[in-house]
Design an enzyme around this catalytic site. Sequence first.
Site, PDB file in Angstrom:
ATOM      1  CD  GLN A 148      -2.420  -1.295   2.733  1.00  0.00           C
ATOM      2  OE1 GLN A 148      -3.417  -0.685   3.058  1.00  0.00           O
ATOM      3  NE2 GLN A 148      -1.784  -2.096   3.561  1.00  0.00           N
ATOM      4  CG  HIS A 189      -2.910   2.547  -1.773  1.00  0.00           C
ATOM      5  ND1 HIS A 189      -2.934   2.505  -0.397  1.00  0.00           N
ATOM      6  CD2 HIS A 189      -4.053   1.942  -2.170  1.00  0.00           C
ATOM      7  CE1 HIS A 189      -4.041   1.888   0.014  1.00  0.00           C
ATOM      8  NE2 HIS A 189      -4.722   1.538  -1.037  1.00  0.00           N
ATOM      9  CB  CYS A 243      -0.607  14.107 -17.853  1.00  0.00           C
ATOM     10  SG  CYS A 243      -1.612  15.368 -18.658  1.00  0.00           S
ATOM     11  CB  CYS A 281      -2.530  12.914 -22.199  1.00  0.00           C
ATOM     12  SG  CYS A 281      -0.878  12.880 -21.480  1.00  0.00           S
ATOM     13  CB  CYS A 321       1.801  16.709 -19.576  1.00  0.00           C
ATOM     14  SG  CYS A 321       1.872  15.043 -20.262  1.00  0.00           S
ATOM     15  CB  CYS A 331      -0.436  16.011 -23.842  1.00  0.00           C
ATOM     16  SG  CYS A 331      -0.881  16.698 -22.222  1.00  0.00           S
ATOM     17  N   GLY A 341       2.902  -4.634   8.882  1.00  0.00           N
ATOM     18  CA  GLY A 341       2.920  -3.185   9.119  1.00  0.00           C
ATOM     19  C   GLY A 341       1.723  -2.448   8.563  1.00  0.00           C
ATOM     20  CB  SER A 356      -3.778   0.201  10.842  1.00  0.00           C
ATOM     21  OG  SER A 356      -4.320   0.810   9.681  1.00  0.00           O
ATOM     22  CB  ALA A 416       8.673  -4.111  10.292  1.00  0.00           C
TER      23      ALA A 416
END
Length: 245
Positions: A92, A110, A118, A121, A137, A140, A177, A179, A221
């Site tokens: 994530q 994510h 962009c 485009c 961009c 484009c 790691g 929640s 971790a």
Amino acid sequence: MNIFVLTGAGVSAESGLGTFRDKDGSGIWARFDPMKLATPEAFAKNPEDVHAFYNARRQNLIKAAPNAAHEALARLEAELTTRGGALTLVTQNIDDLHERAGSKSVIHMHGELLKARCALCDDVTAWRGDLGRSTECLACRRAGQMRPHVVWFGEMPLAMDEIAESIARADLFVAIGTSGAVYPAAGFVAAARRSGVATCEINLEPSDNAEWFDAARYGRASVEVPAWVEEVLAKVDARRAAPSA
Ligand code: OAD
């Protein structure tokens, strides 16, 4: 052995990147309102604020380094592959610390902070500098709609079909790691159980959906992930060494 690993902000916490919702109230979303910074509506209304938030996070990320948890997961991928197994690593996290630790295949559900997209485009490009309203961009050549290539609240996470298929064919599902507060990722453990996949969580503390896991390791971790990887590889080796019936 075919292992599916889902990682969240806790895996990068010891690299100095903040988590979102820690119990001590120090998480990013305790200090910043996600509705004002991480939604398409916020970007339409206040692009400067959204850009400032992600520009600061991008510069922090560039200064950060992977920790022992990222390194252990890269080792797991390499060693499982040489033993005929496979690791599906879904994160994530929008950072690139898994890749910098050596993981070859990472699914960023994510999105990725070091990419820009962009909105006009849809071109996606590697990006390490700041973004702003006047950023053009490269594809484009239009300005004003360059945004971080991240998934905001109200948008569809990436690669969901591929993720569902990988969970269903795994032997073991491990969440590290995270929640368990944000769906759809928080629902992956239930999907794994429905497919008869064994489940385990590694986290600083029990997650919101701790009851869905068959096993758990609680601690940092950087300590727990390397220890777990050692155990998994020892088990795989023991199975390979055992005479077949
Ligand atoms: P959270 O911040 O919600 O949860 C991080 C978890 O990591 C917590 O359960 C902590 O206890 C744990 N943790 C903290 N430090 C740790 C450490 N050193 N070792 C092990 N665990 C530790 O982060 P996520 O679950 O990743 O989405 O959040 C999910 C999504 O919510 C994010 O991807 C982001 C956020 O809103 C978007 O921005 C769309």
